[in-house]
Design a protein around this motif. Structure first.
Motif, PDB file in Angstrom:
ATOM      1  N   ARG A 110       0.815  -1.218   0.000  1.00  0.00           N
ATOM      2  CA  ARG A 110       0.000   0.000   0.000  1.00  0.00           C
ATOM      3  C   ARG A 110       0.850   1.270   0.000  1.00  0.00           C
ATOM      4  O   ARG A 110       0.515   2.246  -0.664  1.00  0.00           O
ATOM      5  CB  ARG A 110      -0.914  -0.044   1.225  1.00  0.00           C
ATOM      6  CG  ARG A 110      -1.827   1.129   1.340  1.00  0.00           C
ATOM      7  CD  ARG A 110      -2.664   1.020   2.609  1.00  0.00           C
ATOM      8  NE  ARG A 110      -3.442   2.214   2.764  1.00  0.00           N
ATOM      9  CZ  ARG A 110      -4.741   2.223   2.919  1.00  0.00           C
ATOM     10  NH1 ARG A 110      -5.410   1.108   2.957  1.00  0.00           N
ATOM     11  NH2 ARG A 110      -5.371   3.355   3.046  1.00  0.00           N
TER      12      ARG A 110
ATOM     13  N   LEU B 235       2.027   2.125  -3.448  1.00  0.00           N
ATOM     14  CA  LEU B 235       0.928   2.663  -4.243  1.00  0.00           C
ATOM     15  C   LEU B 235       0.658   4.113  -3.868  1.00  0.00           C
ATOM     16  O   LEU B 235       0.484   4.971  -4.739  1.00  0.00           O
ATOM     17  CB  LEU B 235      -0.336   1.825  -4.057  1.00  0.00           C
ATOM     18  CG  LEU B 235      -1.585   2.334  -4.779  1.00  0.00           C
ATOM     19  CD1 LEU B 235      -1.344   2.415  -6.282  1.00  0.00           C
ATOM     20  CD2 LEU B 235      -2.771   1.438  -4.482  1.00  0.00           C
ATOM     21  N   GLN B 236       0.652   4.417  -2.577  1.00  0.00           N
ATOM     22  CA  GLN B 236       0.415   5.784  -2.134  1.00  0.00           C
ATOM     23  C   GLN B 236       1.509   6.723  -2.646  1.00  0.00           C
ATOM     24  O   GLN B 236       1.226   7.857  -3.047  1.00  0.00           O
ATOM     25  CB  GLN B 236       0.312   5.849  -0.611  1.00  0.00           C
ATOM     26  CG  GLN B 236      -0.977   5.261  -0.083  1.00  0.00           C
ATOM     27  CD  GLN B 236      -1.039   5.237   1.433  1.00  0.00           C
ATOM     28  OE1 GLN B 236      -0.028   5.098   2.108  1.00  0.00           O
ATOM     29  NE2 GLN B 236      -2.247   5.355   1.963  1.00  0.00           N
TER      30      GLN B 236
ATOM     31  N   ILE C 155       3.313   6.329  -5.407  1.00  0.00           N
ATOM     32  CA  ILE C 155       3.102   6.483  -6.848  1.00  0.00           C
ATOM     33  C   ILE C 155       1.988   7.487  -7.115  1.00  0.00           C
ATOM     34  O   ILE C 155       2.117   8.369  -7.971  1.00  0.00           O
ATOM     35  CB  ILE C 155       2.786   5.117  -7.494  1.00  0.00           C
ATOM     36  CG1 ILE C 155       4.039   4.243  -7.488  1.00  0.00           C
ATOM     37  CG2 ILE C 155       2.252   5.297  -8.913  1.00  0.00           C
ATOM     38  CD1 ILE C 155       3.784   2.794  -7.820  1.00  0.00           C
ATOM     39  N   LEU C 156       0.886   7.380  -6.377  1.00  0.00           N
ATOM     40  CA  LEU C 156      -0.234   8.306  -6.551  1.00  0.00           C
ATOM     41  C   LEU C 156       0.153   9.732  -6.164  1.00  0.00           C
ATOM     42  O   LEU C 156      -0.248  10.699  -6.825  1.00  0.00           O
ATOM     43  CB  LEU C 156      -1.441   7.838  -5.748  1.00  0.00           C
ATOM     44  CG  LEU C 156      -2.072   6.531  -6.226  1.00  0.00           C
ATOM     45  CD1 LEU C 156      -3.143   6.066  -5.241  1.00  0.00           C
ATOM     46  CD2 LEU C 156      -2.643   6.684  -7.617  1.00  0.00           C
ATOM     47  N   LYS C 157       0.952   9.878  -5.119  1.00  0.00           N
ATOM     48  CA  LYS C 157       1.414  11.199  -4.691  1.00  0.00           C
ATOM     49  C   LYS C 157       2.266  11.849  -5.786  1.00  0.00           C
ATOM     50  O   LYS C 157       2.092  13.023  -6.115  1.00  0.00           O
ATOM     51  CB  LYS C 157       2.226  11.066  -3.400  1.00  0.00           C
ATOM     52  CG  LYS C 157       2.749  12.367  -2.856  1.00  0.00           C
ATOM     53  CD  LYS C 157       3.532  12.132  -1.571  1.00  0.00           C
ATOM     54  CE  LYS C 157       4.167  13.413  -1.073  1.00  0.00           C
ATOM     55  NZ  LYS C 157       4.970  13.189   0.132  1.00  0.00           N
ATOM     56  N   LYS C 158       3.176  11.071  -6.386  1.00  0.00           N
ATOM     57  CA  LYS C 158       4.025  11.599  -7.449  1.00  0.00           C
ATOM     58  C   LYS C 158       3.203  11.962  -8.686  1.00  0.00           C
ATOM     59  O   LYS C 158       3.473  12.973  -9.344  1.00  0.00           O
ATOM     60  CB  LYS C 158       5.116  10.592  -7.800  1.00  0.00           C
ATOM     61  CG  LYS C 158       6.189  10.506  -6.743  1.00  0.00           C
ATOM     62  CD  LYS C 158       7.269   9.505  -7.106  1.00  0.00           C
ATOM     63  CE  LYS C 158       8.299   9.416  -5.990  1.00  0.00           C
ATOM     64  NZ  LYS C 158       9.358   8.450  -6.319  1.00  0.00           N
ATOM     65  N   ALA C 159       2.198  11.153  -9.010  1.00  0.00           N
ATOM     66  CA  ALA C 159       1.330  11.440 -10.155  1.00  0.00           C
ATOM     67  C   ALA C 159       0.561  12.742  -9.922  1.00  0.00           C
ATOM     68  O   ALA C 159       0.420  13.572 -10.833  1.00  0.00           O
ATOM     69  CB  ALA C 159       0.367  10.282 -10.399  1.00  0.00           C
ATOM     70  N   ASN C 160       0.081  12.936  -8.699  1.00  0.00           N
ATOM     71  CA  ASN C 160      -0.646  14.154  -8.335  1.00  0.00           C
ATOM     72  C   ASN C 160       0.271  15.370  -8.477  1.00  0.00           C
ATOM     73  O   ASN C 160      -0.113  16.392  -9.067  1.00  0.00           O
ATOM     74  CB  ASN C 160      -1.179  14.025  -6.908  1.00  0.00           C
ATOM     75  CG  ASN C 160      -1.982  15.214  -6.463  1.00  0.00           C
ATOM     76  OD1 ASN C 160      -1.887  16.314  -6.991  1.00  0.00           O
ATOM     77  ND2 ASN C 160      -2.790  15.003  -5.447  1.00  0.00           N
TER      78      ASN C 160
ATOM     79  N   TYR D  18     -11.221  19.425  -8.045  1.00  0.00           N
ATOM     80  CA  TYR D  18     -11.268  18.265  -7.166  1.00  0.00           C
ATOM     81  C   TYR D  18     -12.344  18.464  -6.114  1.00  0.00           C
ATOM     82  O   TYR D  18     -12.928  19.550  -6.002  1.00  0.00           O
ATOM     83  CB  TYR D  18      -9.907  17.991  -6.527  1.00  0.00           C
ATOM     84  CG  TYR D  18      -9.296  19.165  -5.783  1.00  0.00           C
ATOM     85  CD1 TYR D  18      -9.521  19.353  -4.421  1.00  0.00           C
ATOM     86  CD2 TYR D  18      -8.479  20.079  -6.442  1.00  0.00           C
ATOM     87  CE1 TYR D  18      -8.954  20.424  -3.749  1.00  0.00           C
ATOM     88  CE2 TYR D  18      -7.910  21.141  -5.783  1.00  0.00           C
ATOM     89  CZ  TYR D  18      -8.138  21.312  -4.425  1.00  0.00           C
ATOM     90  OH  TYR D  18      -7.582  22.369  -3.760  1.00  0.00           O
TER      91      TYR D  18
END
Length: 65
Positions: A5, A8-9, A11-16, A32
């Motif tokens: 997890r 994944l968090q 990766i999502l933070k970097k994408a954001n 948002y």
């Protein structure tokens, strides 16, 4: 494949962060939902709450956290 997890968090933070950077460079707003409110953040970082009146007309108000 993603192992846990936390990965994944991250990766999502970097994408954001990447999406925000691109939007800012292009002068685009980001939309948002936060605390059940629709928010528009412009390229300068100003935040506005988006609401709709009974007739469906969109209105924006300065948003303060």
């Amino acid at each position: 494949m993603i192992e846990n997890r936390e990965q994944l968090q991250e990766i999502l933070k970097k994408a954001n962060q990447h999406a925000r950077k691109q939007a800012k460079e292009l002068g685009a707003s980001i939309y948002y939902i936060k605390n059940n409110k629709r928010i528009r953040e412009d390229a300068e970082g100003n935040k506005f709450e988006i609401t709709f009146d009974a007739a469906g007309k969109r209105q924006e108000y300065e948003y303060h956290e």
